[in-house]
Design an enzyme around this catalytic site. Structure first.
Site, PDB file in Angstrom:
ATOM      1  N   SER A 237      -9.515   1.472   3.120  1.00  0.00           N
ATOM      2  CA  SER A 237      -8.560   2.332   2.021  1.00  0.00           C
ATOM      3  C   SER A 237      -7.560   1.437   1.307  1.00  0.00           C
ATOM      4  O   SER A 237      -7.013   2.329   0.412  1.00  0.00           O
ATOM      5  CB  SER A 237      -7.852   3.402   2.977  1.00  0.00           C
ATOM      6  OG  SER A 237      -7.156   2.813   3.973  1.00  0.00           O
TER       7      SER A 237
ATOM      8  N   SER B  79      -9.421  -0.877   7.290  1.00  0.00           N
ATOM      9  CA  SER B  79      -9.117  -0.582   6.023  1.00  0.00           C
ATOM     10  C   SER B  79      -8.277  -1.839   5.230  1.00  0.00           C
ATOM     11  O   SER B  79      -8.043  -1.633   4.000  1.00  0.00           O
ATOM     12  CB  SER B  79      -8.090   0.505   5.846  1.00  0.00           C
ATOM     13  OG  SER B  79      -8.961   1.831   5.711  1.00  0.00           O
TER      14      SER B  79
ATOM     15  N   LYS C 190       0.848  -1.252  -0.179  1.00  0.00           N
ATOM     16  CA  LYS C 190       0.030  -0.060   0.076  1.00  0.00           C
ATOM     17  C   LYS C 190       0.855   1.190  -0.089  1.00  0.00           C
ATOM     18  O   LYS C 190       2.032   1.177   0.670  1.00  0.00           O
ATOM     19  CB  LYS C 190      -0.959   0.005   1.429  1.00  0.00           C
ATOM     20  CG  LYS C 190      -1.822   1.111   1.532  1.00  0.00           C
ATOM     21  CD  LYS C 190      -2.748   0.794   2.609  1.00  0.00           C
ATOM     22  CE  LYS C 190      -3.736   1.829   2.931  1.00  0.00           C
ATOM     23  NZ  LYS C 190      -4.773   1.546   3.943  1.00  0.00           N
TER      24      LYS C 190
HETATM   25  N1  GLN Z   1     -13.122   3.729   6.646  1.00  0.00           N
HETATM   26  C1  GLN Z   1     -12.102   4.195   7.929  1.00  0.00           C
HETATM   27  C2  GLN Z   1     -11.745   5.714   7.742  1.00  0.00           C
HETATM   28  O1  GLN Z   1     -12.235   6.207   6.934  1.00  0.00           O
HETATM   29  C3  GLN Z   1     -11.112   3.243   7.946  1.00  0.00           C
HETATM   30  C4  GLN Z   1      -9.814   3.832   7.591  1.00  0.00           C
HETATM   31  C5  GLN Z   1      -8.795   2.769   7.863  1.00  0.00           C
HETATM   32  O2  GLN Z   1      -8.829   1.748   8.494  1.00  0.00           O
HETATM   33  N2  GLN Z   1      -7.394   3.571   7.409  1.00  0.00           N
HETATM   34  O3  GLN Z   1     -11.137   6.207   8.620  1.00  0.00           O
END
Ligand code: GLN
Length: 491
Positions: free
Chosen positions: A153, A177, A78
């Site tokens: 994400s 994410s 990532k």
């Molecule tokens: N959907 C969550 C957020 O927008 C999770 C994001 C993540 O785990 N980086 O914060």
């Protein structure tokens, strides 16, 4: 080099063929922001070995089987996890031209074991989002239906694995994410115990909630990658060694495992509700004992998560000011204007929203009202889970209330996406490990559920996941069969 690729890829394939196949798939799916296997092969071996010895305790030494499993495998990372000389954009204009001067400990440990980075994957800007639609740099599509999102994400990492481009990829999980895109794309996704994998080299979003984890095409591989990455690291003082009594704990199937399931109206759509029920029946047939559990704090997870995550983000993102690094505007009258212009041009709308929200909840005189309250809820959630894990060995939950949704206006609004983080953010607020597992297809789209365990009990997750994998192997999108030889060690 050529012989390396021959040994990794299916029979008559060559590196060139692999590269062009990934490039073609990537044009359709937008998984990678940067794809450069040559560069990955050049990541300094010496430097990688150094990371292995940097504070790792004897108990964290990966078993030989794990080292053999990851050896010679290509993997994707990532784009908020540092890999020496690769991009580190975090999906943001702010860091569009930034190249990392070093590798994250987790990456270096995998490279030292003989795995090779092939590229960096698309993501929601700084990890903020649930669809990879907040990336400022590329669009990512679900390999089962390109009119739908991949989740986020870590959407690019999930697609790279699901569409057969790499056997595994690294992601980060702050509120879901890794697990949510894994569920949307039909792959395994592990969010390890907080601190068990070093965060050195992970660009910070909300430091107290997040960690590096893995998305992979099989349970064996997920476990092997975790075993290679985990362990203390002197570059991350919140990293922890595996407790001595759990070193070498077996992940071989055991009977009599007690699994907790949630009761009441969970707000799932029909497909996911049916899938949850069906998964419970499958587990029951396999001999697992079920206990209905109450998680009264579940409804407070999302507000607590977003309060804490935004507060930490507003502090962590203060460093992007156009001076030390990050986007630098062409012209500014004075330093103040330079900072303002850099942040105005460099950050996307979701990031700005969260910085504002974080600044709001932290402003002096108001901390009691929001931030401290959220911390109290966090403690209550942790206590709830401690109580639950006195009577069950594992918790079995949905990952997300819906399957992969459509792009843009066809999908969920940003607010609905946030509300839907209730099942995943629980593990981040409590620091506990959780594994998303593919549970077949429903209406042609992957369906994912998750298992959660007490801290440092990842082996329990793998135990049950392995049994389920026999029953329900992960789905493969018809257009994208794997490009590498099955994840056995190449000769
Ligand atoms: N959907 C969550 C957020 O927008 C999770 C994001 C993540 O785990 N980086 O914060």
């Amino acid at each position: 080099m050529e012989s390396y690729w021959k040994s990794v890829l299916s029979a008559e394939s060559s590196r060139a063929a692999y590269q062009s196949a990934v490039t073609a798939r990537n044009q359709q799916l937008g998984a990678f922001l940067e794809f450069d296997p040559e560069r990955g092969a050049a990541v300094s071996a010496e430097h990688c070995l150094e990371a292995v010895n940097r504070g790792q305790r004897a108990g964290d030494n990966p078993p030989d089987s794990a080292l053999a499993t990851v050896e010679r495998l290509p993997f994707a990372v990532k784009d908020n996890i540092a890999v020496d000389t690769f991009s580190l954009t975090c999906g943001s204009r702010m860091l569009e031209r930034f190249r990392s001067p070093y590798s994250a400990t987790a990456v270096a440990r995998l490279c030292a074991a003989g795995a090779t980075v092939v590229g960096k994957t698309n993501m929601d800007e700084f990890g903020m989002g649930s669809a990879t639609e907040n990336s400022a740099l590329a669009q990512t599509h679900n390999p089962f239906d390109r009119s739908r999102v991949a989740g986020g994400s870590s959407g690019g990492s999930a697609v790279a694995v699901a569409a057969g481009m790499v056997p595994f990829a690294l992601g980060s999980d702050t509120g879901g994410s890794i697990r949510q895109p894994a569920a949307f794309c039909g792959v395994y996704g592990l969010k390890p115990t907080y601190g068990s994998v070093s965060r050195y080299g992970l660009v910070a979003y909300a430091s107290s909630l997040e960690g590096i984890g893995v998305l992979a095409s099989s349970v064996d591989l997920t476990e092997a990658v975790f075993q290679v990455m985990r362990g203390q690291d002197e570059m991350d003082h919140s990293s922890l060694a595996t407790p001595a009594e759990l070193v070498g704990a077996s992940s071989v199937a055991q009977t009599g495992t007690r699994v907790g399931v949630l009761t009441g109206d969970l707000g799932l759509d029909d497909q996911v509700a049916a899938g949850y029920q069906r998964s419970i029946e499958v587990l029951q047939q396999l001999g697992y004992r079920f206990e209905r559990v109450e998680l009264p704090t579940l409804e407070y997870c999302v507000p607590a998560y977003y309060t804490i995550a935004a507060a930490e983000a507003s502090a962590n993102l203060a460093r992007y000011n156009g001076v030390r690094y990050g986007l630098r505007p062409d012209y500014a009258e004075n330093p103040e204007e330079l900072v303002r212009a850099a942040r105005e041009q460099g950050f996307g709308p979701e990031v700005k929203l969260r910085i504002l929200l974080g600044t709001y909840v932290l402003r002096s005189g108001f901390q009691d009202q929001y931030y401290l309250r959220a911390q109290k809820i966090r403690t209550a959630i942790r206590n709830d889970l401690t109580r639950i894990f006195q009577s069950v060995d594992l918790l079995f939950m949905p990952v997300f209330p819906v399957q992969a949704f459509g792009h843009g206006a066809e999908g969920l609004s940003p607010f609905q996406q946030k509300l839907a983080d209730r099942f995943t953010s629980t593990a981040n607020l409590s620091g506990l490990p959780a594994l998303a597992l593919p549970m077949g297809l429903e209406n042609g789209l992957p369906l994912g559920m998750q298992l959660m365990a007490p801290a440092f009990h990842e082996h329990r997750l793998f135990q049950v996941a392995r049994v389920l994998e026999e029953e329900l192997p992960p789905p493969v999108p018809p257009q994208y069969p794997p490009l590498w030889q099955s994840h056995t060690v190449p000769e």
